[in-house]
Each structure stands twice: as structure tokens, then as C-alpha cells.
Design an enzyme around this catalytic site. Sequence first.
Site, mmCIF file in Angstrom:
data_model
loop_
_atom_site.group_PDB
_atom_site.id
_atom_site.type_symbol
_atom_site.label_atom_id
_atom_site.label_comp_id
_atom_site.label_asym_id
_atom_site.label_seq_id
_atom_site.Cartn_x
_atom_site.Cartn_y
_atom_site.Cartn_z
ATOM 1 C CE1 TYR A 1 -3.073 -2.970 0.181
ATOM 2 C CE2 TYR A 1 -3.605 -2.398 2.439
ATOM 3 C CZ TYR A 1 -3.795 -3.200 1.330
ATOM 4 O OH TYR A 1 -4.710 -4.226 1.380
ATOM 5 C CG HIS B 1 -1.303 -8.888 -0.063
ATOM 6 N ND1 HIS B 1 -0.846 -7.593 -0.029
ATOM 7 C CD2 HIS B 1 -2.624 -8.781 -0.312
ATOM 8 C CE1 HIS B 1 -1.851 -6.748 -0.238
ATOM 9 N NE2 HIS B 1 -2.942 -7.456 -0.423
ATOM 10 C CB SER C 1 -13.950 -5.037 -1.137
ATOM 11 O OG SER C 1 -12.718 -4.450 -1.453
ATOM 12 N N PRO C 2 -16.230 -5.252 1.834
ATOM 13 C CG PRO C 2 -16.667 -4.708 4.072
ATOM 14 C CD PRO C 2 -15.546 -4.781 3.056
ATOM 15 N N GLY D 1 -18.338 -3.677 -1.570
ATOM 16 C CA GLY D 1 -18.113 -3.699 -3.017
ATOM 17 C C GLY D 1 -17.259 -2.551 -3.498
ATOM 18 N NE ARG D 2 -12.208 -4.073 -5.529
ATOM 19 C CZ ARG D 2 -11.129 -4.464 -4.844
ATOM 20 N NH1 ARG D 2 -10.531 -3.617 -4.052
ATOM 21 N NH2 ARG D 2 -10.668 -5.689 -4.962
ATOM 22 N N GLY D 3 -17.172 0.310 -2.322
ATOM 23 C CA GLY D 3 -17.989 1.509 -2.283
ATOM 24 C C GLY D 3 -19.189 1.485 -3.204
ATOM 25 C CG PHE D 4 -20.846 -0.401 -7.454
ATOM 26 C CD1 PHE D 4 -20.452 0.449 -8.464
ATOM 27 C CD2 PHE D 4 -22.006 -1.128 -7.625
ATOM 28 C CE1 PHE D 4 -21.200 0.578 -9.620
ATOM 29 C CE2 PHE D 4 -22.770 -1.011 -8.774
ATOM 30 C CZ PHE D 4 -22.360 -0.148 -9.780
ATOM 31 N N GLY E 1 -22.954 5.430 -3.753
ATOM 32 C CA GLY E 1 -22.217 6.679 -3.927
ATOM 33 C C GLY E 1 -21.212 6.650 -5.056
#
Length: 322
Positions: free
Chosen positions: A56, A128, A207-208, A210-213, A217
Site C-alpha cells: 500500500y 497477501h 471490500s464488504p 463492493g469497493r464503495g459501489f 455513492g
Amino acid sequence: MERRRLGNGLEVSALGLGCMSVSGAYGPRLSQVACNALLRGAVERGVTFFDTAEIYGPFVGEEMVGAALAPVRDQVTIATKFGFRTGGTVEPGKPIQGFDSRPDHIREVCEASLDRLGVECIDLFYQHRVDPDVPIEDVAGTVGDLIREGKVRHFGMSEASADLIRRAHAVHPVAAVQSEYSLWTRDVEDAVLPTLRELGIGFVPYSPLGRGFLTGGVKPGELGGDDWRSSMPRFRGEAGAHNFRLVEALQALAVRKGVTAGQLALAWVFHQGKDIVPIPGTRKLERLEENVAAAEIVLADADLQAIEGAVPSAEVQGGRYA
């Protein structure tokens, strides 16, 4: 906040914080001041489980997380990860060039991560991604040695198959497995989750949302060029438009429940088992507060069925990665 038990005696807050976004990936990197406010604000709200990785940034993510959490080190659990190879010298900006879980490299990453995080021991050290060129038994054995040496407390895996998890766990106990899991990514339910429960290993969904989807928003076609989601098939073109219609159905359910779509999606994950600790990422304290509140939402069986009906996993279009 409720505490949840993963595997091998590791107990953490029921909600964790994924820290990938503080060092970039979903827009510009946060300042250290903003990172400090976000992470310490999380601790004040009961979130004490933080997830980062050497790649990261690369590398600066661990430095930022370590600096932010230094004043509250005794209150938190910090997870980081090894398993990638970068080109040339170890410095920010070098590209990822494949996998590397050779025992010597795992040790090198461990020492570097300890230094960047500013800690004496890594609480949870994940592989990872699986390295196809290194037997998983060698990986588990190396992390086991680091645990015996006091440099690591717990061993974790990420995006691993059920068979590899079994093989690793036979060499050294696996405390947690991390994989993508949400309403629109449910493949771990087939073999991985049953295996974890059989072996007593905790599950940490990244990503619970959905990466913000799934919050509604993030609209198709509106992502900037510095946001890596713009390259993901699920967010683009016809697939993105189709998937957003599923989110709109979720939003309608959320309105009737008196919560946000993101809270409903996250509450669904919480209800999949007490051995599950999601780690949604965010760059904003108000979003963190929204996620914390989702941990308190109670869903009946009828609610869960309605949520799954609104976002049927079989109807999601587009792959997770380009």
C-alpha cells in the site's frame, strides 16, 4: 463495540478498518494529519483492528498507519501483509512484479514492516497472495518461526483456496483468512467458509461494500483516472450500469429500513456469522461512523432474504479485476 474471535485465540473489534485508501488507490493520499484523525477517531469509536500491507503506497501505507496508531499501540491490533515482489530497490513508486513468498523474502518483509510500523511485533501477518512457486508448507513454517521468535503473533492468508488453507493450517495454525466478500462477491461460500469453520479459523472480508459501489455513492462513469476502480469491469460500461440498478433496489430497501444502502450491505455481512470481521475502508470519519452504526443493525430472516433478492449474486455482471 462487540468483540469477535477469529482463530488461534485472536480477538478483535467486530468491525475493522481497511487502510489501503489512506495511502492512495481511491484518490490522492491522505496527509498524515488526516490519517491520524481518521485512525484515532476509529479507536475512539471502538474500532481497534487495522489492516495495511507493504504494497500500500507501496510502503508508505505502513508508515502512515504506524505513526497514527503509535500513541494507542497497546489498544489496537495491526495486520499487515507480505507476498509480492517489487522491481529494483524497496522504495515508493516501484511497480509490483509478481509474487515472492520465499522464506528469505518473508523475513526481509517482516523486518521492514516492523520498522515502518514502528512496532516490536506484528499482530497478524498475512500472505497477501499465494505464490505458486513456493510450497505453502514453507510459507507457514517460516511465519511459524517468526512467531516463535516473537516478531509476529498470528499467521493469516489472503485469497487462498480451501486446499491450501488446510495444508498451511497443518503446519502452523492459521488465525484468519482474508478474501473479498460482499453481496456481489460470494464465491467463498462454496468451499472456503465451510473449511474455515471446520478448522476454527476466522474470516476477514475486505471490500464488504463492493469497493464503495454498494453504497450507491459510486456511479458508473464518474470515477477519476487516479482511482483504480475505473479499470475494473464491474464498474464500467453496460456492466456498471446493470449493477447499479441492483444497488438502486438495495437503496429502496434501505429507505424502508431507515438506514443507508451501505449500512444494509454491511449489516448483511455481519449477519453471516460471529466468526466474520469485515474491514471496510474509508477516507472519511463520517463514513466510518456510518459503518460503526451498521454493526448495531438487527436483521430478521425476512430482511436477509429481501437483501439477497435485491442483489442476487448470480446477476452481478463483470469481473472483480481487469
